[in-house]
Motif scaffolding. Structure first.
Motif, PDB file in Angstrom:
ATOM      1  N   PRO A  46       0.823  -1.207   0.000  1.00 30.70           N
ATOM      2  CA  PRO A  46       0.000   0.000   0.000  1.00 30.70           C
ATOM      3  C   PRO A  46       0.862   1.265   0.000  1.00 30.70           C
ATOM      4  CG  PRO A  46      -0.716  -1.523   1.699  1.00 30.70           C
ATOM      5  CD  PRO A  46       0.578  -2.047   1.147  1.00 30.70           C
ATOM      6  N   ALA A  47       0.256   2.394  -0.304  1.00 25.28           N
ATOM      7  CA  ALA A  47       0.983   3.666  -0.372  1.00 25.28           C
ATOM      8  C   ALA A  47       1.385   4.101   1.029  1.00 25.28           C
ATOM      9  CB  ALA A  47       0.139   4.720  -1.046  1.00 25.28           C
ATOM     10  N   THR A  48       2.382   3.399   1.578  1.00 26.03           N
ATOM     11  CA  THR A  48       2.857   3.713   2.922  1.00 26.03           C
ATOM     12  C   THR A  48       4.165   4.478   2.886  1.00 26.03           C
ATOM     13  OG1 THR A  48       3.930   1.567   3.043  1.00 26.03           O
ATOM     14  CG2 THR A  48       1.709   1.743   3.964  1.00 26.03           C
ATOM     15  N   GLY A  49       4.614   4.819   1.686  1.00 29.16           N
ATOM     16  CA  GLY A  49       5.756   5.703   1.575  1.00 29.16           C
ATOM     17  C   GLY A  49       7.113   5.058   1.401  1.00 29.16           C
ATOM     18  N   LEU A  50       7.205   3.779   1.052  1.00 28.21           N
ATOM     19  CA  LEU A  50       8.530   3.222   0.786  1.00 28.21           C
ATOM     20  C   LEU A  50       9.152   3.949  -0.392  1.00 28.21           C
ATOM     21  CD1 LEU A  50       8.264  -0.674   1.041  1.00 28.21           C
ATOM     22  CD2 LEU A  50       9.358   0.903   2.633  1.00 28.21           C
ATOM     23  N   SER A  51      10.420   4.321  -0.248  1.00 24.17           N
ATOM     24  CA  SER A  51      11.137   5.004  -1.318  1.00 24.17           C
ATOM     25  C   SER A  51      12.547   4.435  -1.399  1.00 24.17           C
ATOM     26  CB  SER A  51      11.196   6.508  -1.037  1.00 24.17           C
ATOM     27  OG  SER A  51      11.960   7.166  -2.015  1.00 24.17           O
ATOM     28  N   GLN A  52      12.831   3.754  -2.470  1.00 23.09           N
ATOM     29  CA  GLN A  52      14.138   3.166  -2.712  1.00 23.09           C
ATOM     30  C   GLN A  52      14.543   2.164  -1.623  1.00 23.09           C
ATOM     31  OE1 GLN A  52      16.309   6.848  -2.932  1.00 23.09           O
ATOM     32  NE2 GLN A  52      15.888   7.085  -5.106  1.00 23.09           N
ATOM     33  N   VAL A  84      14.381   3.016   8.657  1.00 23.41           N
ATOM     34  CA  VAL A  84      14.238   1.573   8.555  1.00 23.41           C
ATOM     35  C   VAL A  84      12.845   1.247   9.063  1.00 23.41           C
ATOM     36  CG1 VAL A  84      15.060  -0.665   9.388  1.00 23.41           C
ATOM     37  CG2 VAL A  84      16.705   1.169   8.894  1.00 23.41           C
ATOM     38  N   VAL A  85      12.108   0.429   8.309  1.00 22.98           N
ATOM     39  CA  VAL A  85      10.765   0.038   8.731  1.00 22.98           C
ATOM     40  C   VAL A  85      10.724  -1.447   9.058  1.00 22.98           C
ATOM     41  CG1 VAL A  85       9.592   1.884   7.474  1.00 22.98           C
ATOM     42  CG2 VAL A  85       9.937  -0.320   6.369  1.00 22.98           C
ATOM     43  N   GLU A  86       9.834  -1.799   9.970  1.00 18.03           N
ATOM     44  CA  GLU A  86       9.622  -3.180  10.378  1.00 18.03           C
ATOM     45  C   GLU A  86       8.248  -3.626   9.908  1.00 18.03           C
ATOM     46  OE1 GLU A  86       8.965  -5.831  14.448  1.00 18.03           O
ATOM     47  OE2 GLU A  86       9.590  -3.733  14.608  1.00 18.03           O
ATOM     48  N   LEU A  87       8.203  -4.777   9.245  1.00 18.86           N
ATOM     49  CA  LEU A  87       6.941  -5.388   8.827  1.00 18.86           C
ATOM     50  C   LEU A  87       6.731  -6.605   9.728  1.00 18.86           C
ATOM     51  CD1 LEU A  87       7.470  -5.250   4.953  1.00 18.86           C
ATOM     52  CD2 LEU A  87       6.341  -3.584   6.418  1.00 18.86           C
ATOM     53  N   ARG A  91       6.043  -0.343  11.277  1.00 17.94           N
ATOM     54  CA  ARG A  91       6.495   0.670  12.233  1.00 17.94           C
ATOM     55  C   ARG A  91       7.885   1.111  11.826  1.00 17.94           C
ATOM     56  NH1 ARG A  91       9.956   0.052  16.502  1.00 17.94           N
ATOM     57  NH2 ARG A  91      10.924  -1.984  16.609  1.00 17.94           N
ATOM     58  N   THR A  92       8.224   2.325  12.213  1.00 15.77           N
ATOM     59  CA  THR A  92       9.553   2.862  11.927  1.00 15.77           C
ATOM     60  C   THR A  92      10.472   2.540  13.099  1.00 15.77           C
ATOM     61  OG1 THR A  92       8.620   4.638  10.590  1.00 15.77           O
ATOM     62  CG2 THR A  92      10.844   4.973  11.419  1.00 15.77           C
ATOM     63  N   VAL A  93      11.643   2.014  12.809  1.00 14.31           N
ATOM     64  CA  VAL A  93      12.639   1.708  13.839  1.00 14.31           C
ATOM     65  C   VAL A  93      13.126   3.037  14.424  1.00 14.31           C
ATOM     66  CG1 VAL A  93      14.951   0.761  14.220  1.00 14.31           C
ATOM     67  CG2 VAL A  93      13.330  -0.438  12.742  1.00 14.31           C
ATOM     68  N   PRO A  94      13.229   3.129  15.755  1.00 14.88           N
ATOM     69  CA  PRO A  94      13.651   4.385  16.377  1.00 14.88           C
ATOM     70  C   PRO A  94      15.163   4.633  16.246  1.00 14.88           C
ATOM     71  CG  PRO A  94      13.258   2.738  18.053  1.00 14.88           C
ATOM     72  CD  PRO A  94      12.871   2.117  16.742  1.00 14.88           C
ATOM     73  N   ALA A  95      15.571   5.030  15.054  1.00 16.08           N
ATOM     74  CA  ALA A  95      16.967   5.408  14.800  1.00 16.08           C
ATOM     75  C   ALA A  95      16.953   6.805  14.199  1.00 16.08           C
ATOM     76  CB  ALA A  95      17.625   4.412  13.845  1.00 16.08           C
ATOM     77  N   THR A  96      17.770   7.688  14.734  1.00 14.07           N
ATOM     78  CA  THR A  96      17.755   9.068  14.273  1.00 14.07           C
ATOM     79  C   THR A  96      19.006   9.394  13.463  1.00 14.07           C
ATOM     80  OG1 THR A  96      18.785   9.831  16.317  1.00 14.07           O
ATOM     81  CG2 THR A  96      16.380   9.830  16.248  1.00 14.07           C
ATOM     82  N   GLY A  97      18.874  10.393  12.597  1.00 17.92           N
ATOM     83  CA  GLY A  97      20.007  10.905  11.845  1.00 17.92           C
ATOM     84  C   GLY A  97      20.473  10.038  10.696  1.00 17.92           C
ATOM     85  N   LEU A  98      19.674   9.049  10.298  1.00 15.45           N
ATOM     86  CA  LEU A  98      20.075   8.193   9.175  1.00 15.45           C
ATOM     87  C   LEU A  98      20.051   8.989   7.878  1.00 15.45           C
ATOM     88  CD1 LEU A  98      18.114   4.904   9.960  1.00 15.45           C
ATOM     89  CD2 LEU A  98      20.512   5.426  10.461  1.00 15.45           C
ATOM     90  N   ASN A  99      20.998   8.676   6.987  1.00 15.72           N
ATOM     91  CA  ASN A  99      21.054   9.327   5.686  1.00 15.72           C
ATOM     92  C   ASN A  99      21.323   8.244   4.638  1.00 15.72           C
ATOM     93  OD1 ASN A  99      21.231  11.057   3.546  1.00 15.72           O
ATOM     94  ND2 ASN A  99      22.953  12.234   4.335  1.00 15.72           N
ATOM     95  N   SER A 100      20.240   7.722   4.080  1.00 15.08           N
ATOM     96  CA  SER A 100      20.272   6.670   3.077  1.00 15.08           C
ATOM     97  C   SER A 100      20.786   5.349   3.657  1.00 15.08           C
ATOM     98  CB  SER A 100      21.108   7.104   1.871  1.00 15.08           C
ATOM     99  OG  SER A 100      20.799   6.300   0.763  1.00 15.08           O
TER     100      SER A 100
END
Length: 162
Positions: A60-66, A88-91, A99-108
């Motif tokens: 679904p349109a949940t926003g995955l990009s690359q 990073v997302v968890e299925l 859910r989004t993994v609680p990691a901050t400052g990631l860049n690609s």
């Protein structure tokens, strides 16, 4: 990039060749189409893995990009490096919302790996670092010097990377 649940270890063919991808499905990130594909055990037509754990349809349109890196934790949850969204997302294995993994400052973020204790390691490609996210929460950058755009990770079985 690809990932398979641990149950995928299957014997090879009678002539000594490995199976196509074992007795479990194979998951493949499709960077350009912004999806994750699930290839059924033993081959066959691919089905797209839904982010909500429902029937095998287009995510679904949940926003995955690359999406790039894929890894399974010991509970069978699938983790996806959503590199275009710097997360990073968890299925969940049993279904339910991503859910989004609680990691901050990631860049690609690219490569993902888990150690036996369940800590998640993230190759933070454009930040030239590796981030560890322990099960108990928080994050830390591993003390690795000289990295330039790390893309892949692997933790040997039975070993803790840090």
């Amino acid at each position: 990039m690809c990932a398979a649940p641990i149950a995928s270890a299957a014997p090879g063919t009678a002539d000594g060749h490995p199976p196509a991808h074992g007795a479990a499905p194979l998951y493949v990130s499709d960077y350009t189409d912004n999806t994750v594909l699930r290839l059924p055990p033993g081959g066959g037509d691919p089905a797209t893995v839904p982010a909500d754990g429902g029937p095998q349809t287009t995510v679904p349109a949940t926003g995955l990009s690359q999406p790039t890196g894929l890894a399974f934790d010991r509970r069978g949850n699938l983790f996806v490096s959503d590199s275009g969204n710097n997360r990073v997302v968890e299925l969940p294995a049993g279904g339910g919302p991503q859910r989004t993994v609680p990691a901050t400052g990631l860049n690609s973020p690219y490569g993902l790996a888990f150690d036996p204790a369940g800590a998640l390691y993230i190759a933070d490609f454009d930040n030239d670092r590796v981030v560890k996210v322990p099960v108990r929460g928080g994050q830390r950058t591993l003390p690795v010097a000289g990295l330039h755009t790390p893309a892949g990770l692997a933790v040997p079985p039975g070993r803790d990377a840090y």
